[in-house]
Write an enzyme that holds these catalytic residues in place. Structure first.
Site, mmCIF file in Angstrom:
data_model
loop_
_atom_site.group_PDB
_atom_site.id
_atom_site.type_symbol
_atom_site.label_atom_id
_atom_site.label_comp_id
_atom_site.label_asym_id
_atom_site.label_seq_id
_atom_site.Cartn_x
_atom_site.Cartn_y
_atom_site.Cartn_z
ATOM 1 C CB SER A 51 10.039 4.163 5.212
ATOM 2 O OG SER A 51 8.720 4.626 5.012
ATOM 3 C CE LYS A 65 14.870 0.614 4.677
ATOM 4 N NZ LYS A 65 14.137 -0.448 3.945
ATOM 5 C CB SER A 79 17.709 3.409 2.520
ATOM 6 O OG SER A 79 17.680 4.816 2.603
ATOM 7 C CE1 TYR A 130 13.929 3.651 6.570
ATOM 8 C CE2 TYR A 130 15.643 5.111 5.737
ATOM 9 C CZ TYR A 130 14.640 4.182 5.513
ATOM 10 O OH TYR A 130 14.368 3.774 4.229
ATOM 11 C CB THR A 149 -0.945 0.035 1.215
ATOM 12 O OG1 THR A 149 -0.158 -0.023 2.411
ATOM 13 C CG2 THR A 149 -1.926 -1.124 1.183
ATOM 14 C CD GLU A 188 18.514 9.234 5.023
ATOM 15 O OE1 GLU A 188 19.224 9.348 6.046
ATOM 16 O OE2 GLU A 188 18.094 10.206 4.372
#
Length: 342
Positions: free
Chosen positions: A82, A151, A123, A147, A10, A125
């Site tokens: 996220s 990751k 990511s 985050y 989604t 990041e």
């Protein structure tokens, strides 16, 4: 017919990937968490073509059950907590979903069917306080948020299962990729939505944080194609997906406001509450490996991306606020009359 399972179906990337796989003739299973309100807005146009199943990256047995029932050949793990600012206020939850959730899915694959091909959404990041420019697959990681740290764990546990158990696991180190389906909490959509509101007289200011942070921004629909290409190779590997260009938040703001013939300096207010505790100043990726091995390259440039998002927000707000169709069309024509509008 190949079957693919998408966690986070989604979300922005999940919705574009689901579209892409359906066009390829896949049977697509979309995993969602059981909540009192599930937002299907991004996939409502294809929802009748998907098989939605409830599962949770916090629940090992639910993942095993889904794999046993649907027997996918490919799993795309796009679910995560996220949003970087939230990771500072909810670091433990971020770790559970974004880090350990990857392990739970990999372990489910190992138990049910180690031949399943697995894509992990890594990511940019992870690079954080960068040690080289541009960043590539061999660049050391120095994450600057919970985050980013989570990751990095998800990335390396995927490598570990690949090397330890022979699982076809690939990590896509994706640099920032945006679209009209991006959540409003993310700065790019916050900007374009704010610009559209100001242009339509629904707001008179836009509050932002650090305008000097620089990012490598691409179009989400381009990046899901890269995810799929990774799982079609003979051998698993990790790939950077990026445009190779870097732009500041200020440049994004300037482009969005100038597109609707407004001066951003009259409306933007810098607010310290939107600054990160530890900033990531510069991210720009080198996707040459993906270009050579996958044949992947972006198709939408920076200006096109910004304008695409502004157009979508204008159209959505006009519709939501009861603008007559004729007035909507006139406003779009006026925007497109500006020099270099396309």
């Amino acid at each position: 017919m190949r079957t693919a399972l998408i966690t986070g179906v989604t979300g922005q990337d999940g919705s574009y990937l689901a579209e892409f796989l359906l066009e390829k003739g896949y049977r697509v299973i979309g995993m969602v968490r059981r909540t009192s309100t599930i937002n299907f807005d991004r996939i409502k146009h294809i929802q009748d073509q998907l098989e939605i199943v409830q599962g949770d990256l916090l629940d090992q047995m639910s993942l095993i059950g889904i794999l046993q029932e649907y027997r996918p050949q490919e799993v795309y793990n796009l679910a995560a907590q996220s949003f970087v600012p939230t990771s500072f206020t909810q670091p433990v939850l971020t770790g559970e979903f974004t880090a350990l959730g990857v392990t739970r899915m990999l372990e489910a694959i190992r138990i049910v069917d180690p031949k399943i091909r697995f894509y992990q959404a890594s990511s940019s990041e992870m690079f954080g306080k960068v040690v080289e420019v541009p960043q590539r697959e061999t660049t050391p990681f120095h994450p600057r948020s919970p985050y980013g740290v989570a990751k990095v764990y998800g990335h390396w546990i995927t490598v570990n299962y690949r090397e330890s158990y022979g699982i076809f696991g690939c990590s896509g180190i994706l640099f920032n990729h945006e679209s009209p389906r991006r959540g409003l909490e993310f700065v790019t959509h916050k900007i374009t939505h704010g610009v559209a509101r100001i242009k339509l007289g629904l707001a008179n200011e836009l509050r932002l944080g650090n305008l000097e942070a620089r990012r490598d921004w691409g179009y989400a629909a381009d990046y899901v194609r890269g995810m799929w290409l990774m799982l079609q190779q003979d051998e698993p590997d990790d790939y950077v997906l990026a445009t190779g260009e870097t732009h500041s938040v200020r440049e994004f703001v300037e482009e969005a406001f100038s597109y609707v013939d407004l001066d951003w300096r009259e409306y933007v207010v810098q607010d310290p509450k939107f600054y990160r505790p530890a900033e990531v100043d510069l991210l720009v990726g080198d996707a040459s490996k993906a270009g050579k091995r996958l044949g992947w390259e972006p198709t939408v440039d920076f200006k096109q991306l910004v304008r695409l998002m502004v157009d979508a927000d204008l159209a959505a707000l006009q519709k939501a606020n009861g603008y007559p169709p004729q007035q909507q069309e006139i406003q779009q024509q006026e925007i497109q009359k500006q020099p270099d509008a396309r």
